[in-house]
Design a protein around this motif. Structure first.
Motif, PDB file in Angstrom:
ATOM      1  N   ALA A  43       0.845  -1.203   0.000  1.00  0.00           N
ATOM      2  CA  ALA A  43       0.000   0.000   0.000  1.00  0.00           C
ATOM      3  C   ALA A  43       0.872   1.242   0.000  1.00  0.00           C
ATOM      4  O   ALA A  43       0.613   2.200  -0.711  1.00  0.00           O
ATOM      5  CB  ALA A  43      -0.912  -0.001   1.225  1.00  0.00           C
ATOM      6  N   GLN A  44       1.966   1.188   0.779  1.00  0.00           N
ATOM      7  CA  GLN A  44       2.859   2.341   0.836  1.00  0.00           C
ATOM      8  C   GLN A  44       3.560   2.563  -0.489  1.00  0.00           C
ATOM      9  O   GLN A  44       3.733   3.685  -0.935  1.00  0.00           O
ATOM     10  CB  GLN A  44       3.898   2.124   1.939  1.00  0.00           C
ATOM     11  CG  GLN A  44       3.585   2.931   3.178  1.00  0.00           C
ATOM     12  CD  GLN A  44       4.537   2.620   4.300  1.00  0.00           C
ATOM     13  OE1 GLN A  44       5.531   1.936   4.108  1.00  0.00           O
ATOM     14  NE2 GLN A  44       4.238   3.125   5.469  1.00  0.00           N
ATOM     15  N   ALA A  45       3.964   1.470  -1.143  1.00  0.00           N
ATOM     16  CA  ALA A  45       4.642   1.591  -2.424  1.00  0.00           C
ATOM     17  C   ALA A  45       3.719   2.248  -3.444  1.00  0.00           C
ATOM     18  O   ALA A  45       4.138   3.118  -4.204  1.00  0.00           O
ATOM     19  CB  ALA A  45       5.083   0.219  -2.906  1.00  0.00           C
ATOM     20  N   ALA A  46       2.469   1.842  -3.427  1.00  0.00           N
ATOM     21  CA  ALA A  46       1.496   2.420  -4.363  1.00  0.00           C
ATOM     22  C   ALA A  46       1.351   3.912  -4.095  1.00  0.00           C
ATOM     23  O   ALA A  46       1.284   4.717  -5.019  1.00  0.00           O
ATOM     24  CB  ALA A  46       0.157   1.721  -4.211  1.00  0.00           C
ATOM     25  N   GLU A  47       1.364   4.273  -2.827  1.00  0.00           N
ATOM     26  CA  GLU A  47       1.249   5.674  -2.428  1.00  0.00           C
ATOM     27  C   GLU A  47       2.426   6.478  -2.972  1.00  0.00           C
ATOM     28  O   GLU A  47       2.302   7.617  -3.355  1.00  0.00           O
ATOM     29  CB  GLU A  47       1.229   5.756  -0.897  1.00  0.00           C
ATOM     30  CG  GLU A  47       0.644   7.031  -0.330  1.00  0.00           C
ATOM     31  CD  GLU A  47      -0.851   6.906  -0.106  1.00  0.00           C
ATOM     32  OE1 GLU A  47      -1.544   7.900  -0.250  1.00  0.00           O
ATOM     33  OE2 GLU A  47      -1.297   5.785   0.200  1.00  0.00           O
ATOM     34  N   GLY A  48       3.613   5.843  -2.981  1.00  0.00           N
ATOM     35  CA  GLY A  48       4.814   6.525  -3.431  1.00  0.00           C
ATOM     36  C   GLY A  48       4.789   6.827  -4.914  1.00  0.00           C
ATOM     37  O   GLY A  48       5.292   7.858  -5.350  1.00  0.00           O
ATOM     38  N   GLU A  49       4.196   5.937  -5.693  1.00  0.00           N
ATOM     39  CA  GLU A  49       4.156   6.147  -7.145  1.00  0.00           C
ATOM     40  C   GLU A  49       3.219   7.292  -7.504  1.00  0.00           C
ATOM     41  O   GLU A  49       3.579   8.189  -8.243  1.00  0.00           O
ATOM     42  CB  GLU A  49       3.698   4.855  -7.831  1.00  0.00           C
ATOM     43  CG  GLU A  49       4.832   3.856  -7.999  1.00  0.00           C
ATOM     44  CD  GLU A  49       4.301   2.460  -8.246  1.00  0.00           C
ATOM     45  OE1 GLU A  49       4.975   1.513  -7.842  1.00  0.00           O
ATOM     46  OE2 GLU A  49       3.204   2.344  -8.827  1.00  0.00           O
ATOM     47  N   ALA A  50       2.010   7.195  -6.986  1.00  0.00           N
ATOM     48  CA  ALA A  50       1.049   8.261  -7.259  1.00  0.00           C
ATOM     49  C   ALA A  50       1.329   9.413  -6.316  1.00  0.00           C
ATOM     50  O   ALA A  50       1.836   9.193  -5.231  1.00  0.00           O
ATOM     51  CB  ALA A  50      -0.359   7.746  -7.036  1.00  0.00           C
ATOM     52  N   LEU A  51       1.030  10.635  -6.742  1.00  0.00           N
ATOM     53  CA  LEU A  51       1.202  11.766  -5.833  1.00  0.00           C
ATOM     54  C   LEU A  51       0.101  11.755  -4.792  1.00  0.00           C
ATOM     55  O   LEU A  51      -0.975  11.225  -5.028  1.00  0.00           O
ATOM     56  CB  LEU A  51       1.166  13.074  -6.615  1.00  0.00           C
ATOM     57  CG  LEU A  51       2.478  13.430  -7.293  1.00  0.00           C
ATOM     58  CD1 LEU A  51       2.394  14.805  -7.901  1.00  0.00           C
ATOM     59  CD2 LEU A  51       3.646  13.375  -6.300  1.00  0.00           C
ATOM     60  N   THR A  52       0.414  12.337  -3.645  1.00  0.00           N
ATOM     61  CA  THR A  52      -0.586  12.394  -2.581  1.00  0.00           C
ATOM     62  C   THR A  52      -1.847  13.075  -3.099  1.00  0.00           C
ATOM     63  O   THR A  52      -1.763  14.176  -3.654  1.00  0.00           O
ATOM     64  CB  THR A  52      -0.036  13.188  -1.387  1.00  0.00           C
ATOM     65  OG1 THR A  52       1.265  12.687  -1.106  1.00  0.00           O
ATOM     66  CG2 THR A  52      -0.920  13.057  -0.170  1.00  0.00           C
ATOM     67  N   PRO A  53      -2.955  12.448  -2.960  1.00  0.00           N
ATOM     68  CA  PRO A  53      -4.176  13.023  -3.520  1.00  0.00           C
ATOM     69  C   PRO A  53      -4.636  14.270  -2.774  1.00  0.00           C
ATOM     70  O   PRO A  53      -4.493  14.349  -1.555  1.00  0.00           O
ATOM     71  CB  PRO A  53      -5.202  11.897  -3.341  1.00  0.00           C
ATOM     72  CG  PRO A  53      -4.676  11.100  -2.194  1.00  0.00           C
ATOM     73  CD  PRO A  53      -3.188  11.179  -2.266  1.00  0.00           C
ATOM     74  N   ASN A  54      -5.153  15.218  -3.472  1.00  0.00           N
ATOM     75  CA  ASN A  54      -5.822  16.348  -2.841  1.00  0.00           C
ATOM     76  C   ASN A  54      -7.267  16.379  -3.284  1.00  0.00           C
ATOM     77  O   ASN A  54      -7.574  16.103  -4.435  1.00  0.00           O
ATOM     78  CB  ASN A  54      -5.137  17.661  -3.181  1.00  0.00           C
ATOM     79  CG  ASN A  54      -3.926  17.876  -2.308  1.00  0.00           C
ATOM     80  OD1 ASN A  54      -2.800  17.701  -2.749  1.00  0.00           O
ATOM     81  ND2 ASN A  54      -4.170  18.206  -1.051  1.00  0.00           N
ATOM     82  N   THR A  55      -8.098  16.692  -2.351  1.00  0.00           N
ATOM     83  CA  THR A  55      -9.526  16.643  -2.634  1.00  0.00           C
ATOM     84  C   THR A  55     -10.043  18.038  -2.972  1.00  0.00           C
ATOM     85  O   THR A  55      -9.360  19.041  -2.753  1.00  0.00           O
ATOM     86  CB  THR A  55     -10.286  16.164  -1.388  1.00  0.00           C
ATOM     87  OG1 THR A  55     -10.014  17.084  -0.333  1.00  0.00           O
ATOM     88  CG2 THR A  55      -9.840  14.776  -0.993  1.00  0.00           C
ATOM     89  N   TRP A  56     -11.238  18.077  -3.493  1.00  0.00           N
ATOM     90  CA  TRP A  56     -11.952  19.346  -3.716  1.00  0.00           C
ATOM     91  C   TRP A  56     -11.944  20.164  -2.428  1.00  0.00           C
ATOM     92  O   TRP A  56     -11.675  21.367  -2.433  1.00  0.00           O
ATOM     93  CB  TRP A  56     -13.375  19.024  -4.169  1.00  0.00           C
ATOM     94  CG  TRP A  56     -14.310  20.200  -4.203  1.00  0.00           C
ATOM     95  CD1 TRP A  56     -15.125  20.625  -3.206  1.00  0.00           C
ATOM     96  CD2 TRP A  56     -14.498  21.102  -5.304  1.00  0.00           C
ATOM     97  NE1 TRP A  56     -15.828  21.744  -3.606  1.00  0.00           N
ATOM     98  CE2 TRP A  56     -15.465  22.053  -4.883  1.00  0.00           C
ATOM     99  CE3 TRP A  56     -13.963  21.208  -6.584  1.00  0.00           C
ATOM    100  CZ2 TRP A  56     -15.893  23.085  -5.719  1.00  0.00           C
ATOM    101  CZ3 TRP A  56     -14.394  22.245  -7.406  1.00  0.00           C
ATOM    102  CH2 TRP A  56     -15.339  23.162  -6.975  1.00  0.00           C
TER     103      TRP A  56
END
Lengths: 303, 204
Positions: A43-56
């Motif tokens: 789960a952490q690795a997946a988080e590292g690839e994608a940028l931290t999400p920001n919401t509306w």
């Protein structure tokens, strides 16, 4: 001239509200079932690839728009008073076709596209924002750039009766910003008219604002009413208030500290109380695209 | 009327145990942390908590500095609460510092660099260090042991308050009113003390 730049952040890097909460729920569920330890690493690795999400919610409730107050939530509380229709942008100075351009007329001429950019504030926090808008170059070409033009200056709306924050002399109103012409014409530089596919909320600079992703956020001036092409470097608000701390260029640069704090790392918003700091990237990660604009310049001097 | 109100207040104060102040005063700390954990402090909970703890520290320090002038000029005797106010101030300064160290800056090398290189942090850190001996000696044994020196030592609170307010002004962006108001209040409370001494000398 639209589509001159393609995202390397895909739409998947922006997490919709539903997906964001969904993922939270999945993680929470895993934690509850005791499976988190087993799957935590992936789960952490997946988080590292994608940028931290920001919401509306992140993007629209945490804003610096001092015309509505200096608190981060002031703009979302008070900006609704601002009238954004009708709206026109006065384009003058060294242009072929000076005049007042109505927002509708501008929109009818422009190609709207989505750009997912990192957004780095001079205060050392950052977000990822999915903007909708057009390239500033297209608007400047609409007005026609005269040969002698070297800089572009911008002005925010100044309407005290709709902007409660302007009773305080935090800055000299109206808010002013500026770019060198080659920066303004760069394919990354855009005029945003929306976020998340929706019209720009007032607190984010409705109806149109500048977005220069490799510069600190304050350069991306909001709710623009005036654009002037000049042959001299224009005055800019934060530079006027404190030249030592806010230079004209204000490119994101982890090696040049703000006099009062380090710019080497940033707090990525949306990660909660225990979010880990992230290293700040040169030109906010757009070095490949924009470094050539500053070739031969001492970036510590022209900060 | 005013006199009877004052007497009633003074009487009331006698019935309020100081532990009430400790409990009530400390409650915002876990409450703010809970809000930060559950999204109640907005998008940037780290900065929100850091600022609220710092602000509370300054507010308690100001409250403790107001005790003496209130007794002298208004006849309101709240002296029994002064130690609690001072210790609550120190409690919140410590929370503020911890949030800054652990949740905000995180990186040890960065922390050390900031303390030396960033004047507003140097000033804040100095204020904390000045308050440290005051917190340590905030007990009856120390008062007895230090005698007159205890009073002198605790004047460091004046310096700490000024530095705390300067720290706040220095970190604000642009021209902002609120931090200036804090400094003005601190200076006003200190000014009241300056004027006291010649007056007392005249009387004696």
């Amino acid at each position: 001239m639209a589509h001159r730049w393609k995202n390397n952040l895909s739409a998947d890097d922006v997490t919709s509200e539903a997906l964001f909460w969904n993922r939270r729920k999945i993680l929470a569920g895993l934690a509850g079932s005791g499976l988190a330890a087993a799957t935590g690493q992936s789960a952490q690795a997946a988080e590292g690839e994608a940028l931290t999400p920001n919401t509306w919610e992140d993007v629209t409730s945490y804003c610096n728009f001092y015309e509505f107050g200096t608190g981060k939530s002031d703009p979302s509380l008070f900006a609704r008073k601002m009238t954004t229709s009708p709206w026109s942008v006065e384009i003058d100075g060294l242009v072929e076709r000076p005049g007042a351009y109505s927002f509708e007329d501008i929109m009818s001429e422009m190609t709207i596209e989505e750009r997912i950019y990192r957004f780095r504030c001079v205060e050392a926090w950052s977000m990822v924002v999915p903007w909708n808008g057009f390239e500033l170059a297209d608007l400047l070409n609409l007005a026609g750039i005269q040969d002698g033009a070297k800089y572009v200056s911008f002005e925010t709306l100044y309407r005290p009766q709709e902007m409660p924050g302007t009773v305080y002399p935090v800055l000299e109103w109206p808010y002013r910003e500026g770019l060198r012409l080659d920066e303004a014409m760069h394919p990354l530089t855009m005029m945003a008219t929306g976020i998340f596919g929706k019209p720009l909320p007032n607190q984010n600079g409705a109806p149109l604002r500048l977005v220069v992703p490799w510069k600190y956020g304050f350069k991306s001036i909001k709710s623009i009413v005036k654009i002037t092409l000049t042959d001299t470097q224009p005055e800019t608000s934060w530079n006027m208030a404190n030249a030592r701390e806010y230079g004209f260029y204000s490119n994101v640069n982890p090696n040049v500290d703000h006099p009062r704090w380090s710019q080497g790392s940033e707090r990525v918003l949306g990660g909660g109380l225990f979010a880990k700091r992230q290293d700040t990237l040169m030109f906010n990660g757009y070095e490949e695209e924009v470094a050539h604009l500053y070739e031969g310049m001492d970036l510590a001097k022209f900060n | 009327m005013m006199k009877s109100l004052k007497d009633q207040l003074n009487k009331l104060v006698r019935f309020v145990p100081t532990w009430c102040l400790y409990v009530l005063g400390a409650l915002p700390a876990p409450w703010l942390f809970y809000l930060g954990l559950t999204g109640g402090l907005g998008v940037d909970p780290v900065k929100a908590i850091e600022h609220r703890y710092g602000e509370l520290a300054l507010q308690f320090l100001i409250a403790s500095l107001a005790i003496t002038p209130m007794r002298r000029f208004l006849g309101l005797n709240l002296i029994k609460f002064r130690r609690a106010l001072g210790l609550l101030c120190f409690f919140y300064v410590s929370c503020h510092l911890l949030v800054w160290l652990v949740l905000d800056v995180q990186i040890i090398a960065q922390i050390l660099k900031d303390i030396i290189k960033r004047p507003y942090i140097t000033v804040g850190m100095t204020s904390f260090l000045l308050l440290l001996p005051l917190a340590v000696t905030s007990n009856n044994a120390s008062i007895r042991k230090l005698g007159n020196r205890w009073r002198k030592l605790h004047r460091l609170a004046y310096v700490a308050a000024v530095l705390g307010a300067v720290h706040y002004i220095w970190l604000a962006k642009g021209f902002q009113i609120e931090p200036l108001v804090y400094l003005a209040v601190v200076l006003f409370l200190l000014l009241l003390r300056l004027r006291l001494q010649p007056m007392r000398r005249l009387v004696s």
